[in-house]
Design a protein around this motif. Structure first.
Motif, mmCIF file in Angstrom:
data_model
loop_
_atom_site.group_PDB
_atom_site.id
_atom_site.type_symbol
_atom_site.label_atom_id
_atom_site.label_comp_id
_atom_site.label_asym_id
_atom_site.label_seq_id
_atom_site.Cartn_x
_atom_site.Cartn_y
_atom_site.Cartn_z
ATOM 1 N N VAL A 57 -3.036 -4.584 1.151
ATOM 2 C CA VAL A 57 -3.073 -4.504 -0.302
ATOM 3 C C VAL A 57 -3.044 -3.028 -0.685
ATOM 4 O O VAL A 57 -3.832 -2.230 -0.180
ATOM 5 C CB VAL A 57 -4.339 -5.172 -0.875
ATOM 6 C CG1 VAL A 57 -4.383 -5.034 -2.385
ATOM 7 C CG2 VAL A 57 -4.406 -6.628 -0.466
ATOM 8 N N TYR A 58 -2.127 -2.674 -1.581
ATOM 9 C CA TYR A 58 -1.972 -1.285 -2.001
ATOM 10 C C TYR A 58 -2.001 -1.189 -3.521
ATOM 11 O O TYR A 58 -1.587 -2.106 -4.212
ATOM 12 C CB TYR A 58 -0.648 -0.718 -1.484
ATOM 13 C CG TYR A 58 -0.584 -0.688 0.019
ATOM 14 C CD1 TYR A 58 -1.061 0.407 0.730
ATOM 15 C CD2 TYR A 58 -0.066 -1.768 0.728
ATOM 16 C CE1 TYR A 58 -1.018 0.424 2.118
ATOM 17 C CE2 TYR A 58 -0.025 -1.759 2.112
ATOM 18 C CZ TYR A 58 -0.495 -0.658 2.795
ATOM 19 O OH TYR A 58 -0.460 -0.645 4.162
ATOM 20 N N GLU A 59 -2.474 -0.047 -4.001
ATOM 21 C CA GLU A 59 -2.489 0.194 -5.434
ATOM 22 C C GLU A 59 -1.559 1.359 -5.756
ATOM 23 O O GLU A 59 -1.645 2.425 -5.149
ATOM 24 C CB GLU A 59 -3.897 0.537 -5.917
ATOM 25 C CG GLU A 59 -3.947 0.817 -7.407
ATOM 26 C CD GLU A 59 -5.324 1.221 -7.895
ATOM 27 O OE1 GLU A 59 -5.635 0.898 -9.050
ATOM 28 O OE2 GLU A 59 -6.076 1.861 -7.136
ATOM 29 N N VAL A 93 0.504 -6.676 -2.800
ATOM 30 C CA VAL A 93 0.250 -7.164 -1.452
ATOM 31 C C VAL A 93 1.537 -6.995 -0.663
ATOM 32 O O VAL A 93 2.571 -7.565 -1.011
ATOM 33 C CB VAL A 93 -0.188 -8.644 -1.457
ATOM 34 C CG1 VAL A 93 -0.392 -9.134 -0.040
ATOM 35 C CG2 VAL A 93 -1.443 -8.828 -2.277
ATOM 36 N N MET A 94 1.504 -6.171 0.364
ATOM 37 C CA MET A 94 2.687 -5.963 1.208
ATOM 38 C C MET A 94 2.619 -6.942 2.374
ATOM 39 O O MET A 94 1.651 -6.974 3.116
ATOM 40 C CB MET A 94 2.712 -4.525 1.731
ATOM 41 C CG MET A 94 2.763 -3.474 0.636
ATOM 42 S SD MET A 94 4.243 -3.546 -0.374
ATOM 43 C CE MET A 94 5.448 -2.953 0.766
ATOM 44 N N ASP A 95 3.670 -7.764 2.497
ATOM 45 C CA ASP A 95 3.771 -8.669 3.632
ATOM 46 C C ASP A 95 5.246 -8.898 3.922
ATOM 47 O O ASP A 95 6.096 -8.146 3.456
ATOM 48 C CB ASP A 95 2.999 -9.970 3.390
ATOM 49 C CG ASP A 95 3.500 -10.765 2.190
ATOM 50 O OD1 ASP A 95 4.639 -10.554 1.732
ATOM 51 O OD2 ASP A 95 2.744 -11.623 1.708
ATOM 52 N N ASP A 96 5.569 -9.915 4.671
ATOM 53 C CA ASP A 96 6.956 -10.169 5.064
ATOM 54 C C ASP A 96 7.801 -10.741 3.936
ATOM 55 O O ASP A 96 9.012 -10.832 4.051
ATOM 56 C CB ASP A 96 7.001 -11.113 6.270
ATOM 57 C CG ASP A 96 6.392 -10.471 7.505
ATOM 58 O OD1 ASP A 96 6.414 -9.221 7.585
ATOM 59 O OD2 ASP A 96 5.893 -11.199 8.368
ATOM 60 N N SER A 97 7.180 -11.121 2.832
ATOM 61 C CA SER A 97 7.899 -11.692 1.703
ATOM 62 C C SER A 97 8.214 -10.600 0.690
ATOM 63 O O SER A 97 7.403 -9.713 0.448
ATOM 64 C CB SER A 97 7.049 -12.767 1.029
ATOM 65 O OG SER A 97 7.617 -13.143 -0.202
ATOM 66 N N ASP A 145 -3.928 -12.135 -10.349
ATOM 67 C CA ASP A 145 -3.902 -13.348 -9.551
ATOM 68 C C ASP A 145 -5.218 -13.385 -8.773
ATOM 69 O O ASP A 145 -5.402 -12.614 -7.838
ATOM 70 C CB ASP A 145 -2.710 -13.307 -8.591
ATOM 71 C CG ASP A 145 -2.700 -14.456 -7.598
ATOM 72 O OD1 ASP A 145 -3.612 -15.315 -7.641
ATOM 73 O OD2 ASP A 145 -1.791 -14.500 -6.761
ATOM 74 N N PRO A 146 -6.152 -14.245 -9.161
ATOM 75 C CA PRO A 146 -7.459 -14.261 -8.505
ATOM 76 C C PRO A 146 -7.408 -14.719 -7.040
ATOM 77 O O PRO A 146 -8.351 -14.488 -6.296
ATOM 78 C CB PRO A 146 -8.292 -15.218 -9.358
ATOM 79 C CG PRO A 146 -7.316 -16.028 -10.124
ATOM 80 C CD PRO A 146 -6.070 -15.217 -10.258
ATOM 81 N N LEU A 147 -6.300 -15.327 -6.618
ATOM 82 C CA LEU A 147 -6.198 -15.786 -5.235
ATOM 83 C C LEU A 147 -5.818 -14.678 -4.264
ATOM 84 O O LEU A 147 -6.142 -14.741 -3.083
ATOM 85 C CB LEU A 147 -5.181 -16.923 -5.127
ATOM 86 C CG LEU A 147 -5.512 -18.195 -5.906
ATOM 87 C CD1 LEU A 147 -4.379 -19.205 -5.767
ATOM 88 C CD2 LEU A 147 -6.826 -18.787 -5.412
ATOM 89 N N SER A 148 -5.106 -13.659 -4.759
ATOM 90 C CA SER A 148 -4.603 -12.644 -3.826
ATOM 91 C C SER A 148 -4.918 -11.206 -4.217
ATOM 92 O O SER A 148 -4.451 -10.281 -3.571
ATOM 93 C CB SER A 148 -3.090 -12.787 -3.678
ATOM 94 O OG SER A 148 -2.454 -12.449 -4.895
ATOM 95 N N ASN A 149 -5.685 -10.992 -5.281
ATOM 96 C CA ASN A 149 -6.079 -9.651 -5.702
ATOM 97 C C ASN A 149 -4.903 -8.810 -6.204
ATOM 98 O O ASN A 149 -4.961 -7.598 -6.207
ATOM 99 C CB ASN A 149 -6.806 -8.924 -4.562
ATOM 100 C CG ASN A 149 -7.605 -7.738 -5.068
ATOM 101 O OD1 ASN A 149 -8.113 -7.751 -6.173
ATOM 102 N ND2 ASN A 149 -7.690 -6.710 -4.255
ATOM 103 N N ARG A 150 -3.822 -9.457 -6.626
ATOM 104 C CA ARG A 150 -2.693 -8.716 -7.184
ATOM 105 C C ARG A 150 -2.887 -8.578 -8.684
ATOM 106 O O ARG A 150 -3.323 -9.512 -9.344
ATOM 107 C CB ARG A 150 -1.370 -9.427 -6.895
ATOM 108 C CG ARG A 150 -1.016 -9.412 -5.427
ATOM 109 C CD ARG A 150 0.186 -10.279 -5.117
ATOM 110 N NE ARG A 150 -0.082 -11.649 -5.541
ATOM 111 C CZ ARG A 150 0.853 -12.463 -6.012
ATOM 112 N NH1 ARG A 150 2.085 -12.069 -6.134
ATOM 113 N NH2 ARG A 150 0.552 -13.686 -6.358
#
Length: 149
Positions: free
Chosen positions: A3-5, A32-36, A134-139
């Motif tokens: 997770v980056y800001e 959120v940095m991931d493969d998507s 987004d409360p599920l992923s902190n974005r």
């Protein structure tokens, strides 16, 4: 992955606004940095909103539109002082309260209702910073609005 800001900080807000004049400003987004490639919340808002009133009107509404490519539910709120400035305690931080007691945002729909507009100055500028999260992923996505009545 992680997770980056990303943020932009500047001093100072314009001096002509009724609330938060000449105070620190900060715009940020949590990603959120991931493969998507579909990991960021998206909004197409420009940061200046003209609140148009017609004779006899006392209430204005605005919908804060944000989109989550993953389809998660987004919640909305007026930003706190730390989000608005980057500082928890500092003499130049903005007031995290909404522009007037009559400015409200619906946490679930993102609809802003500003009532009792006959009580605010005509041709005045007000500041509000809205955060979609987004409360599920902190974005998060944040837009700092300049309202002209």
């Amino acid at each position: 992955p992680g997770v980056y800001e990303a943020y932009y900080t500047e001093c100072c807000r314009i001096g002509e606004i009724v609330n938060n004049a000449n105070l620190q400003t900060r715009i940020s987004v949590m990603v959120v940095m991931d493969d998507s490639i579909q990991t960021s919340l998206i909004t197409g808002w420009l940061p200046i909103v003209a609140v148009t009133l017609y004779d006899g009107e006392d209430v204005a509404t605005q919908k804060f539109v944000a989109f989550d490519p993953k389809g998660n539910t987004i919640n909305f709120l007026h930003s706190d002082s730390l989000t608005m400035s980057g500082y928890a305690n500092d003499p130049v931080i903005p007031d995290s309260t909404p522009p007037t007691p009559y400015w409200k945002i619906n946490e679930f729909t993102g609809i802003v209702t500003w009532s009792n507009l006959s009580g605010v100055s005509d041709q005045a500028f007000y500041n509000a910073q809205i955060q979609g999260f987004d409360p599920l992923s902190n974005r998060t996505v944040v837009v700092d609005f300049l309202y002209k009545i």
